[in-house]
Design an enzyme around this catalytic site. Sequence first.
Site, PDB file in Angstrom:
ATOM      1  CE1 TYR A   4      -4.992   1.873   4.210  1.00 31.08           C
ATOM      2  CE2 TYR A   4      -3.393   0.805   5.621  1.00 31.08           C
ATOM      3  CZ  TYR A   4      -3.824   1.164   4.380  1.00 31.08           C
ATOM      4  OH  TYR A   4      -3.085   0.832   3.287  1.00 31.08           O
TER       5      TYR A   4
ATOM      6  CB  VAL B 261       0.100  -5.861   4.200  1.00 37.16           C
ATOM      7  CG1 VAL B 261      -1.157  -5.268   4.801  1.00 37.16           C
ATOM      8  CG2 VAL B 261      -0.043  -6.099   2.714  1.00 37.16           C
TER       9      VAL B 261
ATOM     10  CE1 TYR C 192      -4.304  -1.192  -4.488  1.00 35.80           C
ATOM     11  CE2 TYR C 192      -5.158  -3.438  -4.537  1.00 35.80           C
ATOM     12  CZ  TYR C 192      -4.695  -2.337  -3.820  1.00 35.80           C
ATOM     13  OH  TYR C 192      -4.637  -2.392  -2.452  1.00 35.80           O
TER      14      TYR C 192
ATOM     15  CB  SER D 298      -0.931   0.021   1.211  1.00 32.17           C
ATOM     16  OG  SER D 298      -1.964  -0.906   1.025  1.00 32.17           O
TER      17      SER D 298
ATOM     18  CE  LYS E 282      -3.850   0.796  -0.907  1.00 28.44           C
ATOM     19  NZ  LYS E 282      -4.459   0.330   0.354  1.00 28.44           N
TER      20      LYS E 282
HETATM   21  O1  DON Z   1      -4.868  -4.738  -1.464  1.00 30.01           O
HETATM   22  C1  DON Z   1      -4.129  -5.454  -0.806  1.00 30.01           C
HETATM   23  O2  DON Z   1      -4.588  -6.310  -0.109  1.00 30.01           O
HETATM   24  C2  DON Z   1      -2.620  -5.282  -0.817  1.00 30.01           C
HETATM   25  N1  DON Z   1      -2.081  -5.532  -2.070  1.00 30.01           N
HETATM   26  C3  DON Z   1      -2.167  -3.987  -0.255  1.00 30.01           C
HETATM   27  C4  DON Z   1      -2.731  -3.762   1.106  1.00 30.01           C
HETATM   28  C5  DON Z   1      -1.857  -3.037   2.040  1.00 30.01           C
HETATM   29  O3  DON Z   1      -0.654  -2.966   1.941  1.00 30.01           O
HETATM   30  C6  DON Z   1      -2.564  -2.472   3.213  1.00 30.01           C
HETATM   31  N2  DON Z   1      -1.670  -1.764   4.065  1.00 30.01           N
HETATM   32  N3  DON Z   1      -1.402  -1.822   5.201  1.00 30.01           N
END
Ligand code: DON
Length: 322
Positions: A244, A262, A192, A67, A70
């Site tokens: 978040y 993540v 994405y 993320s 983003k």
């Molecule tokens: O959309 C997802 O699940 C992941 N590719 C990215 C999510 C993410 O990194 C959330 N951050 N803490």
Amino acid sequence: MMPDALNIQDIVEVTYEKFSHVHDGEVATYIPELGKVDPNDFAICVAAVDGQVFSAGDWNKEFTIQSVCKPFAYQMALEELGRDRTLLHVGVEPSGEAFNSIELDPLTKRPFNPMVNAGAIAVASLIKKDSKVAGARAFVERMQLAAGRNLKIDASVLASESSSGNRNRAIAYLMLNFGIIDEDVSHTLHQYFSQCSLLVNCRDLALMAATLANMGTNPVTREPVFDFQYIKDVLAVMFTCGLYDHAGEWAYRVGLPAKSGVGGGLLAVVNRQLGIAVYSPRLDAKGNSVRGILVCKELANRLGLHAFEFTNVGSSFVQAMM
Ligand code: DON
């Protein structure tokens, strides 16, 4: 009062030592490929707008950006479409919800902001190109400029994201239903997932953050990367939404625009001064790096980096180092 010693390398090393024995949290496994990382990986990197870079730990170990992509994708959308057209597809309101929440603004049907998955998928739809390859390449090329080196997408993580990404698929189809994204849903999701699967190291993230801090110019290569007029939009959304449902606590305790992923990466921006990055893949229940948060709190406190710090050391930080 200035911090006792403005030797950033020492402060980075001492901070690294202080938290090196923290093993709380769990590595993300909902994308199976992410579960393969070494949970003990740990790196801290601070890049100043004058081009100095200070590091400790596994600073050149690669992981996927997740993320943390983003804000940069949002910057690209603002540059390509402008503010008004981008705002038709994604808002700027903190959601107070988890990153993967299946929720749109009840009135406008837009995703709340570009930092949650829904908003980032809407942004991916806006910046995708005619072909899947071209869209991913355009993103990688921009991130290479921000990192100052060649980067690539991790094909295994991309495949794993795609095959486990049904929740994101559901979010995308919900947005298609409301006319927020166009019908090329598979193309949008590929954009994405590709962005999330970009391989970076901790130094790359620090330089990306420092490029935002440095009005869009990479402080080491001196290459212009981002259009300055939109950086304030991006930093504002990072400040209010970057972590978040931890964003309020973060603004209170650390007080810097930031973004977590993540994969264990976390970056923070000290406007006009520094880019800070931490890599540590053990996450808390909200999907943020445990040691990432601890390190940023520590550095913000020690160096007076909070945006509303009374002593305001952070605002003249780089001058003080010179
Ligand atoms: O959309 C997802 O699940 C992941 N590719 C990215 C999510 C993410 O990194 C959330 N951050 N803490």
